[in-house]
Scaffold this active site. Structure first.
Site, mmCIF file in Angstrom:
data_model
loop_
_atom_site.group_PDB
_atom_site.id
_atom_site.type_symbol
_atom_site.label_atom_id
_atom_site.label_comp_id
_atom_site.label_asym_id
_atom_site.label_seq_id
_atom_site.Cartn_x
_atom_site.Cartn_y
_atom_site.Cartn_z
ATOM 1 N N ASP A 12 0.818 -1.222 0.000
ATOM 2 C CA ASP A 12 0.000 0.000 0.000
ATOM 3 C C ASP A 12 0.848 1.267 0.000
ATOM 4 O O ASP A 12 0.654 2.159 0.828
ATOM 5 C CB ASP A 12 -0.945 0.014 1.217
ATOM 6 N N GLU A 166 -11.243 0.611 -3.956
ATOM 7 C CA GLU A 166 -10.543 1.084 -2.753
ATOM 8 C C GLU A 166 -9.278 1.825 -3.160
ATOM 9 O O GLU A 166 -9.052 2.090 -4.337
ATOM 10 C CB GLU A 166 -10.200 -0.102 -1.845
#
Length: 475
Positions: A12, A166
């Site tokens: 991420d 997302e």
């Protein structure tokens, strides 16, 4: 170019540039300290300069925090002379913001914001308006200093229809606002898609070539490409940082290092980004040695959930890391453990241990239910395998009193798994060789990767050194 730029469990990624300096952060999940912060001048060579969440007051992770719980998907930005990080504590509190004038820290106490969703992002308009975007995809106007929602949240762009839209990032580029997201889940179907609008609230026009990046259903060695962030160079070139995996072994393939941070080039065509395929390249030497001569632990050392001050010391025995037991087993939270991410598929870790009267050793950890341990207790060295509900002493042999070198090595598997892990103590032969597939996400599930570390489960023990070295065999 060396790729991945951050090998091992560094998922991420989010990046920002200030002048000629780049700063990058990653998810840390249940580990403390949280949100590692990296610096680079060329986007290829990175150095960890700290952790944004290095105090328990910033990172409350209760003992019941599950593996792969905790901190998800930080975003780092620079605005108004300050660095800002927004992220989510999924194990308590939700979304919050920390800020600092120096990215190496110290970072502020959390400013909590009552906004549902994960993977929050920050973007500022020319008039100073701050927009926060969360998975879903929802956009709100906020006050980042007070942590207040001023307007919204409003629905923005829901993506192309794949599951789990997302990892939103909102950018002002030229006359357009671009909203980039991940879709398809963070497994092999992972994609990056993008849309644009004249205002942050839309209406959004999807890119005609979506997804702008995916490696799904290909035979490329790099898979699960997604959760990306864009950055421009001082010369006007554009790049993308993203997470991806490098599965090994027979089908379905096993990624044991976790999701790693990669870099790829971005070209702009007719107002839309065109992204190069993500290529694994170069050998990451990654030699990491610590002789514990410093007065503080290096920022790369992490522990599950917390690290009590009385559980470790660099001064009790100068030049050694002394650990004191806080729990009796690695199978449950609360054990004294200090480790580093495994960064190479083919590597060797050597730790010199003086067990004293304790029970201590070296472990390869994915979570409490999936780890291989090499420990010394009562003059015996033994290898223990914990795989799901099963726990077994695989091998043991006597070792002489005093310091002993514990060695864990990984090499490509000669069968169907991703690798073989071998364990030895002192000058003796290899105690055991174990299949690495059982310490993979495909077996254990979750979002993290292997962490190799030192532990003690009874009494106290001291470590004189720790060395993790990559071996150029699998490249």
């Amino acid at each position: 170019m060396r790729n991945p730029i951050l090998p091992g469990f560094h998922p991420d990624p989010s990046v920002c540039r200030v002048g000629e300096d780049y700063y990058l952060v990653c998810s840390s999940f249940e580990y403390f300290p949280g949100v590692p912060v990296f610096h680079s001048r060329d986007l290829e060579s990175w150095r960890q300069i700290g952790n944004a969440l290095d105090r328990p007051s910033q990172l409350p992770l209760p003992p019941e925090t599950p593996a792969s719980g905790g901190i998800y998907a930080p975003t780092i930005r620079h605005h108004g002379g300050r660095f800002w990080i927004i992220t989510t504590n999924t194990s308590g509190g939700g979304n919050f913001i920390v800020s600092a004038t120096n990215p190496a820290g110290p970072w502020s106490e959390p400013v909590w914001i009552d906004l549902p969703g994960i993977d929050p992002d920050l973007a500022w308009d020319d008039d100073g308006t701050c927009w926060c975007t969360v998975s879903g995809t929802q956009v709100a106007r906020i006050d980042p200093v007070a942590g207040k929602i001023l307007d919204g949240p409003f629905p923005a762009w829901a993506g192309t229809g794949l599951q789990y839209p997302e990892a939103p990032h909102l950018y002002r580029i030229g006359d357009w606002w671009y909203l980039m997201i991940a879709e398809g889940g963070t497994e092999r179907g992972h994609t990056v898609a993008i849309a644009r609008a004249r205002t942050p609230l839309g209406p959004y026009e999807p890119a005609p070539g979506n997804p702008v990046l995916t490696h799904r259903s290909t035979n490329r060695p790099v898979q699960s490409t997604g959760h990306a962030d864009l950055v421009s160079t001082p010369g006007g070139d554009w790049w993308m940082v993203l997470l991806a995996t490098r599965p090994k072994g027979n089908t379905p393939g096993f990624h044991v290092l976790g999701r790693e941070t990669f870099l790829t080039r971005v070209h702009w065509l007719d107002g839309w980004p065109s992204v190069d395929p993500v290529v694994e390249s170069g050998f990451f030497e990654g030699e990491t040695r610590d002789d514990f001569d410093a007065t503080t632990l290096a920022p790369q050392w992490i522990s599950p959930r917390w690290r009590p001050d009385d559980s470790w010391s660099l001064t009790a025995r100068p030049g050694w890391l002394t650990l004191h037991a806080t729990g009796s087993t690695l199978d449950e939270p609360g054990c004294t453990f200090i480790g580093r991410r495994q960064e190479q598929h083919t590597m060797r870790v050597t730790a010199r241990l003086d067990p004293g009267d304790g029970c201590a050793g070296l472990t390869v950890r994915l979570d409490e239910a999936h780890h291989y341990d090499l420990e010394v207790d009562g003059g015996q060295a033994r290898v223990i395998a914990r795989i799901g509900p099963l726990r077994q002493v695989v091998a043991s042999r006597p070792v002489p009193p005093g310091p002993v070198d514990l060695v864990v090595a990984s090499r490509p598997s000669e069968s169907t798994g991703p690798d073989t892990l071998s364990f030895s103590a002192g000058d003796g032969p290899v105690l055991a060789e174990l299949d690495g597939r059982y310490l993979s996400t495909e077996v254990a599930t979750g979002f993290t990767g292997r962490v190799i570390g030192m532990y003690v489960t009874r009494g106290s023990a001291a470590f004189d050194s720790y060395d993790q070295t990559g071996i150029e065999l699998s490249v």
